[in-house]
Write an enzyme that holds these catalytic residues in place. Sequence first.
Site, PDB file in Angstrom:
ATOM      1  N   GLY A 322       0.840  -1.206   0.000  1.00 22.17           N
ATOM      2  CA  GLY A 322       0.000   0.000   0.000  1.00 22.17           C
ATOM      3  C   GLY A 322       0.863   1.240   0.000  1.00 22.17           C
ATOM      4  O   GLY A 322       1.681   1.429   0.905  1.00 22.17           O
ATOM      5  N   GLY A 324      -0.257   4.394   0.186  1.00 19.13           N
ATOM      6  CA  GLY A 324      -1.029   5.557   0.634  1.00 19.13           C
ATOM      7  C   GLY A 324      -0.164   6.328   1.620  1.00 19.13           C
ATOM      8  O   GLY A 324       1.070   6.228   1.605  1.00 19.13           O
ATOM      9  N   PHE A 325      -0.815   7.065   2.510  1.00 20.54           N
ATOM     10  CA  PHE A 325      -0.048   7.892   3.445  1.00 20.54           C
ATOM     11  C   PHE A 325       0.834   7.046   4.362  1.00 20.54           C
ATOM     12  O   PHE A 325       2.002   7.362   4.594  1.00 20.54           O
ATOM     13  CB  PHE A 325      -0.998   8.738   4.291  1.00 20.54           C
ATOM     14  CG  PHE A 325      -1.657   9.817   3.507  1.00 20.54           C
ATOM     15  CD1 PHE A 325      -0.954  10.948   3.140  1.00 20.54           C
ATOM     16  CD2 PHE A 325      -2.976   9.709   3.112  1.00 20.54           C
ATOM     17  CE1 PHE A 325      -1.551  11.955   2.391  1.00 20.54           C
ATOM     18  CE2 PHE A 325      -3.593  10.699   2.375  1.00 20.54           C
ATOM     19  CZ  PHE A 325      -2.875  11.828   2.016  1.00 20.54           C
ATOM     20  N   GLY A 326       0.273   5.944   4.880  1.00 23.01           N
ATOM     21  CA  GLY A 326       1.032   5.116   5.813  1.00 23.01           C
ATOM     22  C   GLY A 326       2.191   4.411   5.146  1.00 23.01           C
ATOM     23  O   GLY A 326       3.328   4.429   5.638  1.00 23.01           O
ATOM     24  N   VAL A 390      -2.103  -7.316  -3.819  1.00 22.08           N
ATOM     25  CA  VAL A 390      -1.814  -8.388  -2.868  1.00 22.08           C
ATOM     26  C   VAL A 390      -3.129  -9.076  -2.522  1.00 22.08           C
ATOM     27  O   VAL A 390      -4.137  -8.407  -2.279  1.00 22.08           O
ATOM     28  CB  VAL A 390      -1.134  -7.818  -1.601  1.00 22.08           C
ATOM     29  CG1 VAL A 390      -1.026  -8.877  -0.515  1.00 22.08           C
ATOM     30  CG2 VAL A 390       0.244  -7.282  -1.953  1.00 22.08           C
ATOM     31  N   GLU A 482     -18.050  18.071   3.002  1.00 25.93           N
ATOM     32  CA  GLU A 482     -17.273  18.700   1.928  1.00 25.93           C
ATOM     33  C   GLU A 482     -17.972  18.527   0.586  1.00 25.93           C
ATOM     34  O   GLU A 482     -18.068  19.465  -0.202  1.00 25.93           O
ATOM     35  CB  GLU A 482     -15.857  18.110   1.918  1.00 25.93           C
ATOM     36  CG  GLU A 482     -15.039  18.635   3.106  1.00 25.93           C
ATOM     37  CD  GLU A 482     -13.714  17.905   3.339  1.00 25.93           C
ATOM     38  OE1 GLU A 482     -12.990  18.340   4.234  1.00 25.93           O
ATOM     39  OE2 GLU A 482     -13.432  16.921   2.656  1.00 25.93           O
ATOM     40  N   ASP A 611      -5.338   3.337   8.150  1.00 24.70           N
ATOM     41  CA  ASP A 611      -6.769   3.017   8.260  1.00 24.70           C
ATOM     42  C   ASP A 611      -7.036   1.531   8.452  1.00 24.70           C
ATOM     43  O   ASP A 611      -8.125   1.142   8.863  1.00 24.70           O
ATOM     44  CB  ASP A 611      -7.498   3.475   6.983  1.00 24.70           C
ATOM     45  CG  ASP A 611      -7.730   4.975   6.974  1.00 24.70           C
ATOM     46  OD1 ASP A 611      -7.283   5.643   7.921  1.00 24.70           O
ATOM     47  OD2 ASP A 611      -8.346   5.473   6.013  1.00 24.70           O
ATOM     48  N   ALA A 627      -5.102  11.106   7.677  1.00 25.93           N
ATOM     49  CA  ALA A 627      -3.810  11.000   7.002  1.00 25.93           C
ATOM     50  C   ALA A 627      -2.618  11.157   7.976  1.00 25.93           C
ATOM     51  O   ALA A 627      -1.675  10.360   7.917  1.00 25.93           O
ATOM     52  CB  ALA A 627      -3.742  12.026   5.885  1.00 25.93           C
TER      53      ALA A 627
HETATM   54  C1  FAD Z   1     -12.769  11.410   0.502  1.00 24.56           C
HETATM   55  C2  FAD Z   1     -11.822  11.368   1.649  1.00 24.56           C
HETATM   56  C3  FAD Z   1     -11.474  12.557   2.283  1.00 24.56           C
HETATM   57  C4  FAD Z   1     -10.577  12.530   3.345  1.00 24.56           C
HETATM   58  N1  FAD Z   1     -10.228  13.720   3.943  1.00 24.56           N
HETATM   59  C5  FAD Z   1      -9.285  13.716   4.899  1.00 24.56           C
HETATM   60  C6  FAD Z   1      -8.816  14.950   5.455  1.00 24.56           C
HETATM   61  O1  FAD Z   1      -9.274  16.030   5.083  1.00 24.56           O
HETATM   62  N2  FAD Z   1      -7.840  14.891   6.400  1.00 24.56           N
HETATM   63  C7  FAD Z   1      -7.302  13.708   6.806  1.00 24.56           C
HETATM   64  O2  FAD Z   1      -6.397  13.708   7.622  1.00 24.56           O
HETATM   65  N3  FAD Z   1      -7.740  12.525   6.321  1.00 24.56           N
HETATM   66  C8  FAD Z   1      -8.713  12.510   5.376  1.00 24.56           C
HETATM   67  N4  FAD Z   1      -9.145  11.313   4.854  1.00 24.56           N
HETATM   68  C9  FAD Z   1      -8.626  10.065   5.434  1.00 24.56           C
HETATM   69  C10 FAD Z   1      -7.261   9.736   4.909  1.00 24.56           C
HETATM   70  O3  FAD Z   1      -7.207   9.899   3.531  1.00 24.56           O
HETATM   71  C11 FAD Z   1      -6.926   8.328   5.319  1.00 24.56           C
HETATM   72  O4  FAD Z   1      -6.966   8.258   6.716  1.00 24.56           O
HETATM   73  C12 FAD Z   1      -5.568   7.929   4.830  1.00 24.56           C
HETATM   74  O5  FAD Z   1      -5.540   7.924   3.435  1.00 24.56           O
HETATM   75  C13 FAD Z   1      -5.181   6.557   5.349  1.00 24.56           C
HETATM   76  O6  FAD Z   1      -3.928   6.224   4.864  1.00 24.56           O
HETATM   77  P1  FAD Z   1      -3.526   4.705   4.615  1.00 24.56           P
HETATM   78  O7  FAD Z   1      -2.098   4.724   4.222  1.00 24.56           O
HETATM   79  O8  FAD Z   1      -3.936   3.893   5.760  1.00 24.56           O
HETATM   80  O9  FAD Z   1      -4.425   4.244   3.406  1.00 24.56           O
HETATM   81  P2  FAD Z   1      -4.637   4.859   1.981  1.00 24.56           P
HETATM   82  O10 FAD Z   1      -4.135   6.230   1.884  1.00 24.56           O
HETATM   83  O11 FAD Z   1      -6.054   4.593   1.645  1.00 24.56           O
HETATM   84  O12 FAD Z   1      -3.697   3.950   1.058  1.00 24.56           O
HETATM   85  C14 FAD Z   1      -3.946   2.592   0.860  1.00 24.56           C
HETATM   86  C15 FAD Z   1      -3.138   2.141  -0.332  1.00 24.56           C
HETATM   87  O13 FAD Z   1      -3.153   0.742  -0.374  1.00 24.56           O
HETATM   88  C16 FAD Z   1      -3.352   0.312  -1.704  1.00 24.56           C
HETATM   89  N5  FAD Z   1      -3.982  -1.003  -1.631  1.00 24.56           N
HETATM   90  C17 FAD Z   1      -5.149  -1.327  -1.082  1.00 24.56           C
HETATM   91  N6  FAD Z   1      -5.362  -2.647  -1.189  1.00 24.56           N
HETATM   92  C18 FAD Z   1      -4.299  -3.164  -1.833  1.00 24.56           C
HETATM   93  C19 FAD Z   1      -3.935  -4.467  -2.233  1.00 24.56           C
HETATM   94  N7  FAD Z   1      -4.714  -5.495  -1.998  1.00 24.56           N
HETATM   95  N8  FAD Z   1      -2.771  -4.636  -2.873  1.00 24.56           N
HETATM   96  C20 FAD Z   1      -1.964  -3.596  -3.134  1.00 24.56           C
HETATM   97  N9  FAD Z   1      -2.262  -2.333  -2.760  1.00 24.56           N
HETATM   98  C21 FAD Z   1      -3.408  -2.122  -2.121  1.00 24.56           C
HETATM   99  C22 FAD Z   1      -4.270   1.374  -2.287  1.00 24.56           C
HETATM  100  O14 FAD Z   1      -4.174   1.418  -3.697  1.00 24.56           O
HETATM  101  C23 FAD Z   1      -3.714   2.631  -1.643  1.00 24.56           C
HETATM  102  O15 FAD Z   1      -2.720   3.215  -2.424  1.00 24.56           O
HETATM  103  C24 FAD Z   1     -10.040  11.301   3.795  1.00 24.56           C
HETATM  104  C25 FAD Z   1     -10.390  10.115   3.160  1.00 24.56           C
HETATM  105  C26 FAD Z   1     -11.277  10.149   2.091  1.00 24.56           C
HETATM  106  C27 FAD Z   1     -11.638   8.877   1.395  1.00 24.56           C
END
Ligand code: FAD
Length: 726
Positions: A322, A324-326, A390, A482, A611, A627
Amino acid sequence: MTEASKAPNHIGQFWTGRARNILGFRRVADLTIWPGFDLLLRVLLAQPFIASSIIKLSNLDQAMFLAANEYPVSWASPAVATILDVAVELGAGLLLSIGLFTRLAGALLAAMAMVIQTVYQPLDLNLHWAVLGVWFLLAGAGPISLDALIRRGLSGAALPFAQQFSSLFDWLKAWAAPAWMLFVRYWIGAMFFASGLTKIADWQSTLFLFEHEYQTPFLPVWFAAGSATVFELAMPVLLIGGLFTRLATLPLIVMTAVIQFTYLDHVDHLYWILLLGLILTWGPGRFSLDALAERWLQASLPLLFDREIWRNDTLPHVIVVGAGFGGVAAARALKNAPCRVTVIDRHNYHLFQPLLYHVATAALSPADIAAPIRELFRDQPNARVLMGRVTDVQRDENCVVLEDGCTLDYDHLVIATGARHSYFGNEAWEPFAPGLKKIEDATDIRRRILLDFERAENEEDADRRKALTTFAVVGGGPTGVELAGAIPELARHGMGGEFRNVSPETARVILVQSGDRLLPGFPESLSAATKRELEDLGVEVMTGARVTDIDEDGLSIGEKRIEVGTVVWAAGVIASAAGRWLDTERDKAGRVIVGADLTIEGAENIFVVGDTASSNAWNGNPVPGLAPAAKQGGAYAASVIAAKLSGKPVPGPFKYKHGGSLATIGRAAAVADFGWVKLSGAPAWWLWNVVHVLFLSSARSRFAVAMEWAWAYLTFRRSTRLITGK
Ligand SMILES: Cc1cc2nc3c(=O)[nH]c(=O)nc-3n(C[C@H](O)[C@H](O)[C@H](O)COP(=O)(O)OP(=O)(O)OC[C@H]3O[C@@H](n4cnc5c(N)ncnc54)[C@H](O)[C@@H]3O)c2cc1C
């Protein structure tokens, strides 16, 4: 192979990594300090010429009188000489400042300085200008310039001699500029050396000068005079030889600055500082002992420079699932750890989810809020990026399984696969009420909203037209608020005057929230402010209203039926499938329950962050799905892994630090809660904009988003109203 047996073997590589960092520091300075200094130098060199041209333009008679009597030239009349003079000073000065055709501008200013020197008044200042002008002729402008922007395009342009000029400029930069730098080092070095010799030749006068003229209040006179003399004699030797050159400039810069600011304010001192600054930031160039030493190091210690070392298969392998942010935070924090990192994501981009609703409401395009994952790790040699989904983790085998059946072994695993929307058991609603999590979701919602207006324009039946221009958002959290605030803005301002049969500005937007207030995570006063602001925008806010059905034509809230064009689901999230792969304990939202160090029970080498994780690391309370929480979790997991791999003490338990909560509502309307201060309205909105632009992952995105927002804010137009996809 176990981690314990691997770590000692890689200590050498670890220190190699540290040494690379020192070289990396120089590279970072080259990428940051040098461009800024280059810009400063260009502006400072251009400024007296531009000022002089403006003075001449404001009194042309006087300028021509001077051209005729003070500095006449044999080859031009006073009028022609004045026009030429003003054109060169102003034109070349402006070009040099913005870095367009910099070499030409540098050459013109150098020629101008030499004409003044020979025809009018010989001064050191003219020589400084000439030396810097020639420098820009040979080296060209740095990265903060228009030349840098158009260089690649021009070199391949279908213009006569474009290729030849490009090769000539490359040659000048590679050879002539370093040769000129050698001259500059020699010139400045000789000047300081001569000054040092003068001090020794008449030591009594030197002491007198230091006692009565220079102000060195904290140093004994003999010490100040002695060290200044030693520096003036020793540093030039290093400068001229080009050994520890950048270091050698520092005492000379300090000494000159002290003289300039405490004793004698003279413009020449400023130019010495600038020339020394040029040596400090650009470096000594290829004709120096430093360059020789670096070439020797490259030949004898290739590991210091070799990016391949990080692909060494025997290094411990950390897989981050993944991006994303994490995941990105975790992988980046492992940059200096003795390991290989593989980042796996099902997409090739990192998405800035907080701005997704801007794409859904046609305020931004997808590329503005997403950046290629590969680009994020371009400068991290120990990281590689794999695109793939994955589907499983085999804990016993220490490997992850990809959709195509391929398996990858890991020593440490970080899972950061985020969350997706949840319909609380009503999955049948999904086709009629898409959620907002991915780019595809955002462009789908955009398509639905824009299509509704197109269909309404074509619809004869007034009731149906009304239904098509009614939009419902389910869920009163930040995303729902929003979205609900952004739809009226799109309808009222973004499309004004473009339809004939329908008035987009009369579109109806309904926000349905099952709880008794919006933004339950915020204080009540801000929830109330949010409701007020939304209602001011024309949004109908329905709190305490639970959706009981959604179908193609609308939604039901108990007995109440509302016909709508598009419903958007912003009501709930459920963690990714990672909990299932890991076969470990999960909470009600499917999030993996992690320990204090973010690992799962029974596997010290598997971390779950963001998340997907359920942790009580916020002073004993659940860490929110935000995030910053994901970023902090990712960075923490990486710090534990790095400590284990380098044999250092493992950091204490993860502690989430909450910076505050922000949610935007619409134009100049937002709420912010920092605990100690709560904001609403325009101040919170400005803050929201600045924070979101700053946190975007690439400079290009920051620039693009800031420009799009400024455009939309000033013109009320939306330029990304494309209906794409099925
Ligand atoms: C519409 C929206 C608005 C938001 N607004 C805010 C805000 O204003 N402020 C704030 O702090 N937070 C906000 N959030 C929350 C924030 O975006 C999340 O808390 C944050 O993105 C979590 O980070 P993460 O790394 O856990 O997951 P994510 O950022 O969701 O990243 C997950 C990654 O894993 C990848 N992935 C998933 N499953 C698989 C797999 N099986 N195999 C390979 N890759 C995979 C995905 O493609 C993605 O790139 C918002 C969320 C949304 C949806």
